[in-house]
Scaffold this active site. Structure first.
Site, PDB file in Angstrom:
ATOM      1  N   LEU A  18      46.901  50.972  27.222  1.00  0.00           N
ATOM      2  CA  LEU A  18      45.495  50.918  27.617  1.00  0.00           C
ATOM      3  C   LEU A  18      45.303  51.227  29.092  1.00  0.00           C
ATOM      4  CD1 LEU A  18      44.254  47.720  25.708  1.00  0.00           C
ATOM      5  CD2 LEU A  18      43.702  50.100  25.190  1.00  0.00           C
ATOM      6  N   VAL A  26      49.125  47.283  30.465  1.00  0.00           N
ATOM      7  CA  VAL A  26      48.356  46.671  29.388  1.00  0.00           C
ATOM      8  C   VAL A  26      48.387  47.572  28.157  1.00  0.00           C
ATOM      9  CG1 VAL A  26      46.137  45.701  28.693  1.00  0.00           C
ATOM     10  CG2 VAL A  26      46.846  45.592  31.087  1.00  0.00           C
ATOM     11  N   LYS A  41      49.587  42.239  28.188  1.00  0.00           N
ATOM     12  CA  LYS A  41      49.882  42.642  29.560  1.00  0.00           C
ATOM     13  C   LYS A  41      51.326  42.276  29.868  1.00  0.00           C
ATOM     14  CE  LYS A  41      48.359  41.878  34.357  1.00  0.00           C
ATOM     15  NZ  LYS A  41      47.377  41.153  35.211  1.00  0.00           N
ATOM     16  N   ASP A 134      38.814  37.207  44.288  1.00  0.00           N
ATOM     17  CA  ASP A 134      38.856  38.673  44.209  1.00  0.00           C
ATOM     18  C   ASP A 134      37.743  39.202  43.310  1.00  0.00           C
ATOM     19  OD1 ASP A 134      39.885  41.117  45.006  1.00  0.00           O
ATOM     20  OD2 ASP A 134      41.414  41.192  43.435  1.00  0.00           O
TER      21      ASP A 134
END
Length: 235
Positions: A18, A26, A41, A134
């Protein structure tokens, strides 16, 4: 390391890649026990040997595991198979907010909807003592069915939630090592840019920066270099 289609990580069968980033690759995968599609992941080979990177990967899993909210990416499982460390999350279909903004300004109603959902997600995290640190367009995912999901708690910091009787919110030294600057420069709060300890108010500042960019089509603090951007934030 790239995992081929059909590779098994415990009960999870890899279907297709992905995406990839500095902290992980991922994959779309199938949970053979429950018969559902998930996202897996994994840490790349060159990162898995890095003690700091491994600690961040495990930290993110623990932070997300402490949360349960419709606007936060759901974590299903963590594990290791054949020396590969991995985390299993819900599979999202859609695009990041950054991709959506690259096409132009969003409708005002859409902006407010996204901001409200991200704020709800952050509020839930803050109630459990987790500061994201973040918040940025790359870490907000817009699903095809109209949801907004907050991603990537890799540099989040956690402390025990305040007791109900507490009426003040001090700056918490436990949330960051003094002098260490972490996060994405353009969305940092002033205290984060100075490498100071941060609390939930830092995420609120970053959310405000994100909201400004969604409405104006540009960031409120800019410069020709990261150093100039930091200076603009501090001023």
């Amino acid at each position: 390391m790239t995992l081929a289609s059909g590779t098994r990580l415990g009960p999870y069968e890899i279907v297709a890649p992905l995406g990839a980033g500095g902290m992980g690759e991922v994959y779309r995968a199938k949970d053979t026990r429950l018969g559902r599609e998930v996202a897996v992941k994994v840490l790349p080979d060159d990162v898995a040997k890095d003690a700091h990177a491994l600690s961040r990967f495990e930290h993110e899993a623990k932070a997300v595991a402490a949360l349960s909210h419709p606007n936060i990416l759901a974590l299903y499982d963590v594990g290791e198979a054949g020396g590969v460390r991995f985390a299993v999350t819900e599979l999202l279909e859609g695009e990041t907010l950054r991709s959506a903004l690259a096409r132009g300004l969003l409708p005002r109603k859409k902006v407010l909807d996204i901001a409200t959902k991200v704020a709800d997600a952050l509020s839930s995290a803050h109630e459990k003592g987790i500061v994201h640190r973040d918040v940025k367009p790359e870490n907000v995912f817009l699903t095809k069915d109209g949801r907004a999901k907050l991603l990537d708690f890799g540099i989040a910091r956690q402390r025990p939630p305040a007791a109900p009787a507490d009426t003040v919110t001090p700056t918490l030294t436990a949330l960051s090592e003094p002098g260490v600057v972490v996060g994405t420069v353009a969305y940092m709060s002033p205290e984060q840019a100075r490498g100071e300890a941060v609390d939930f108010r830092s995420d609120q500042f970053s959310l405000g920066t994100l909201l400004y960019e969604m409405f104006a089509g540009r960031r409120p603090f800019g410069g020709g270099s990261p150093t100039e951007t930091l200076a603009a934030i501090l001023r």
